[in-house]
Motif scaffolding. Structure first.
Motif, PDB file in Angstrom:
ATOM      1  N   ARG A   1      23.994  43.991  37.030  1.00  0.00           N
ATOM      2  CA  ARG A   1      23.513  42.819  36.304  1.00  0.00           C
ATOM      3  C   ARG A   1      22.976  43.218  34.919  1.00  0.00           C
ATOM      4  N   GLY A   2      23.414  42.507  33.879  1.00  0.00           N
ATOM      5  CA  GLY A   2      22.905  42.717  32.539  1.00  0.00           C
ATOM      6  C   GLY A   2      23.535  43.864  31.773  1.00  0.00           C
ATOM      7  N   HIS A   3      24.504  44.560  32.368  1.00  0.00           N
ATOM      8  CA  HIS A   3      25.137  45.661  31.646  1.00  0.00           C
ATOM      9  C   HIS A   3      25.997  45.098  30.512  1.00  0.00           C
ATOM     10  N   PRO A   4      25.938  45.687  29.319  1.00  0.00           N
ATOM     11  CA  PRO A   4      26.688  45.145  28.185  1.00  0.00           C
ATOM     12  C   PRO A   4      28.193  45.100  28.462  1.00  0.00           C
ATOM     13  N   PRO A   5      28.837  43.955  28.246  1.00  0.00           N
ATOM     14  CA  PRO A   5      30.269  43.849  28.522  1.00  0.00           C
ATOM     15  C   PRO A   5      31.109  44.587  27.479  1.00  0.00           C
ATOM     16  N   THR A   6      32.267  45.061  27.907  1.00  0.00           N
ATOM     17  CA  THR A   6      33.234  45.661  26.989  1.00  0.00           C
ATOM     18  C   THR A   6      34.221  44.585  26.538  1.00  0.00           C
ATOM     19  N   PRO A   7      34.953  44.809  25.439  1.00  0.00           N
ATOM     20  CA  PRO A   7      35.962  43.824  25.018  1.00  0.00           C
ATOM     21  C   PRO A   7      36.973  43.489  26.115  1.00  0.00           C
ATOM     22  N   ALA A   8      37.329  44.484  26.936  1.00  0.00           N
ATOM     23  CA  ALA A   8      38.330  44.236  27.982  1.00  0.00           C
ATOM     24  C   ALA A   8      37.824  43.251  29.032  1.00  0.00           C
ATOM     25  N   ILE A   9      36.561  43.410  29.447  1.00  0.00           N
ATOM     26  CA  ILE A   9      36.055  42.501  30.488  1.00  0.00           C
ATOM     27  C   ILE A   9      35.764  41.126  29.896  1.00  0.00           C
ATOM     28  N   ILE A  10      35.400  41.070  28.625  1.00  0.00           N
ATOM     29  CA  ILE A  10      35.219  39.773  27.967  1.00  0.00           C
ATOM     30  C   ILE A  10      36.552  39.040  27.905  1.00  0.00           C
ATOM     31  N   ALA A  11      37.611  39.752  27.541  1.00  0.00           N
ATOM     32  CA  ALA A  11      38.935  39.132  27.465  1.00  0.00           C
ATOM     33  C   ALA A  11      39.377  38.613  28.823  1.00  0.00           C
ATOM     34  N   PHE A  12      39.126  39.407  29.871  1.00  0.00           N
ATOM     35  CA  PHE A  12      39.468  38.945  31.221  1.00  0.00           C
ATOM     36  C   PHE A  12      38.699  37.670  31.568  1.00  0.00           C
ATOM     37  N   SER A  13      37.391  37.671  31.354  1.00  0.00           N
ATOM     38  CA  SER A  13      36.557  36.517  31.709  1.00  0.00           C
ATOM     39  C   SER A  13      36.978  35.274  30.937  1.00  0.00           C
ATOM     40  N   ASP A  14      37.268  35.445  29.643  1.00  0.00           N
ATOM     41  CA  ASP A  14      37.702  34.305  28.832  1.00  0.00           C
ATOM     42  C   ASP A  14      39.028  33.741  29.348  1.00  0.00           C
ATOM     43  N   SER A  15      39.948  34.611  29.708  1.00  0.00           N
ATOM     44  CA  SER A  15      41.244  34.164  30.222  1.00  0.00           C
ATOM     45  C   SER A  15      41.092  33.439  31.550  1.00  0.00           C
ATOM     46  N   GLU A  16      40.265  33.983  32.433  1.00  0.00           N
ATOM     47  CA  GLU A  16      40.040  33.342  33.731  1.00  0.00           C
ATOM     48  C   GLU A  16      39.409  31.968  33.549  1.00  0.00           C
ATOM     49  N   ASP A  17      38.404  31.876  32.683  1.00  0.00           N
ATOM     50  CA  ASP A  17      37.741  30.589  32.443  1.00  0.00           C
ATOM     51  C   ASP A  17      38.726  29.560  31.908  1.00  0.00           C
ATOM     52  N   ALA A  18      39.572  29.977  30.976  1.00  0.00           N
ATOM     53  CA  ALA A  18      40.533  29.046  30.382  1.00  0.00           C
ATOM     54  C   ALA A  18      41.531  28.546  31.426  1.00  0.00           C
ATOM     55  N   LEU A  19      41.993  29.424  32.277  1.00  0.00           N
ATOM     56  CA  LEU A  19      42.955  29.027  33.315  1.00  0.00           C
ATOM     57  C   LEU A  19      42.318  28.064  34.318  1.00  0.00           C
ATOM     58  N   LEU A  20      41.091  28.346  34.733  1.00  0.00           N
ATOM     59  CA  LEU A  20      40.423  27.464  35.700  1.00  0.00           C
ATOM     60  C   LEU A  20      40.083  26.115  35.077  1.00  0.00           C
ATOM     61  N   GLU A  21      39.693  26.119  33.813  1.00  0.00           N
ATOM     62  CA  GLU A  21      39.411  24.847  33.141  1.00  0.00           C
ATOM     63  C   GLU A  21      40.674  24.001  33.010  1.00  0.00           C
ATOM     64  N   ALA A  22      41.828  24.664  32.891  1.00  0.00           N
ATOM     65  CA  ALA A  22      43.102  23.960  32.809  1.00  0.00           C
ATOM     66  C   ALA A  22      43.638  23.570  34.181  1.00  0.00           C
ATOM     67  N   GLY A  23      42.944  23.984  35.241  1.00  0.00           N
ATOM     68  CA  GLY A  23      43.378  23.658  36.599  1.00  0.00           C
ATOM     69  C   GLY A  23      44.491  24.534  37.128  1.00  0.00           C
ATOM     70  N   ASP A  24      44.761  25.649  36.465  1.00  0.00           N
ATOM     71  CA  ASP A  24      45.856  26.530  36.877  1.00  0.00           C
ATOM     72  C   ASP A  24      45.302  27.636  37.772  1.00  0.00           C
ATOM     73  N   VAL A  25      45.009  27.280  39.013  1.00  0.00           N
ATOM     74  CA  VAL A  25      44.434  28.237  39.959  1.00  0.00           C
ATOM     75  C   VAL A  25      45.429  29.358  40.267  1.00  0.00           C
ATOM     76  N   ASP A  26      46.718  29.016  40.373  1.00  0.00           N
ATOM     77  CA  ASP A  26      47.720  30.043  40.660  1.00  0.00           C
ATOM     78  C   ASP A  26      47.686  31.154  39.619  1.00  0.00           C
ATOM     79  N   ALA A  27      47.619  30.772  38.349  1.00  0.00           N
ATOM     80  CA  ALA A  27      47.599  31.772  37.286  1.00  0.00           C
ATOM     81  C   ALA A  27      46.294  32.561  37.294  1.00  0.00           C
ATOM     82  N   ALA A  28      45.190  31.906  37.631  1.00  0.00           N
ATOM     83  CA  ALA A  28      43.908  32.603  37.708  1.00  0.00           C
ATOM     84  C   ALA A  28      43.908  33.620  38.840  1.00  0.00           C
ATOM     85  N   VAL A  29      44.510  33.262  39.957  1.00  0.00           N
ATOM     86  CA  VAL A  29      44.643  34.204  41.072  1.00  0.00           C
ATOM     87  C   VAL A  29      45.470  35.406  40.639  1.00  0.00           C
TER      88      VAL A  29
END
Length: 250
Positions: free
Chosen positions: A113-141
């Protein structure tokens, strides 16, 4: 809330408690289950709230306290505790808050908890959030499977992880967003004999955390697996299980 769980082994045997990754649920420990029983342990694996068979939380909750409540229900005192990713974070937080309850600690590609994120994990989180917000659960999986499984994972393992991740999304997306309790803990408070495991093919964020856990947990030992991604217990159980069993046996 009582966490859904599996438990087996003699009541007087040394207990091993297994805590799952947020990509999975307690089913991720199936490759370790029988080897641990055969080695003479009592084995307990849980589903955190909102994963597997445990309902999503309706109010603020505390994952580590949920595990302690389950141990108390069974009258289990000190345990060996193994955790993967998010489960690793819960494991080391529990070991810091209740040091007398954890004799041995195994952290597989653990979060912190609280460890500074790297660009790679930020990119992953942003991509996952965008897919779930778009309702594309298959792509998020698929994103989670592609990100967190290393090169030794079989097609069957990829399907198993996809099923567990899909279940988590189904449970959590249908529920209100409820935060977990955040309790300040100090890694230096951990007294358990500790093994920190990292994977060379994991996201760099978790490698950074492994280095920090090793440096800040007193006496911690670090093992880097050159073949592993984020979920080594699933990717190659035949390679991971001897390491796990040897450390648990002391």
């Amino acid at each position: 809330m009582l966490l859904d769980h599996d438990i087996d082994g003699p009541a007087d045997a040394p207990a091993v408690v297994l805590l799952h990754s947020s990509v999975c649920d307690r089913r991720m420990w199936q490759p370790q289950w029988q080897p641990l029983l055969d080695a003479g342990f009592r084995v307990l694996a849980v589903d955190f709230r909102g994963f597997g068979d445990t309902p999503a939380p309706a109010e603020t909750y505390d994952n580590a306290a949920d595990v302690i409540a389950l141990l108390d229900m069974y009258g289990i005192g000190q345990v060996s505790l193994g955790g993967a990713s998010m489960g690793g974070r819960v494991a080391h937080e529990l070991a810091a808050r209740w040091p007398d309850r954890v004799g041995t600690l195994v952290l597989l590609c653990a979060a912190l908890r609280g460890h500074p994120p790297t660009p790679a994990i930020i990119a992953f989180s942003d991509s996952e959030d965008a897919l779930l917000e778009a309702g594309d659960v298959d792509a998020a999986v698929k994103l989670n499977v592609d990100t967190f499984l290393g090169p030794r994972a079989t097609d069957e393992t990829r399907e198993q992880v996809a099923a567990m991740q899909r279940r988590a999304f189904e449970v959590q997306l249908a529920a209100d967003d409820v935060a977990s309790v955040q309790v300040d803990t100090e890694l230096s408070a951990i007294t358990a004999r500790t093994l920190v495991v990292s994977g060379a093919h994991d996201v760099d964020f978790f490698g950074d955390i492994a280095a920090r856990l090793t440096a800040e947990i007193p006496g911690a030992r670090h093992t880097a697996l050159d073949w592993a991604g984020h979920l080594p217990s699933l990717e190659d159980p035949a390679a991971l299980n001897p390491l796990l069993l040897d450390f648990l046996r002391g």
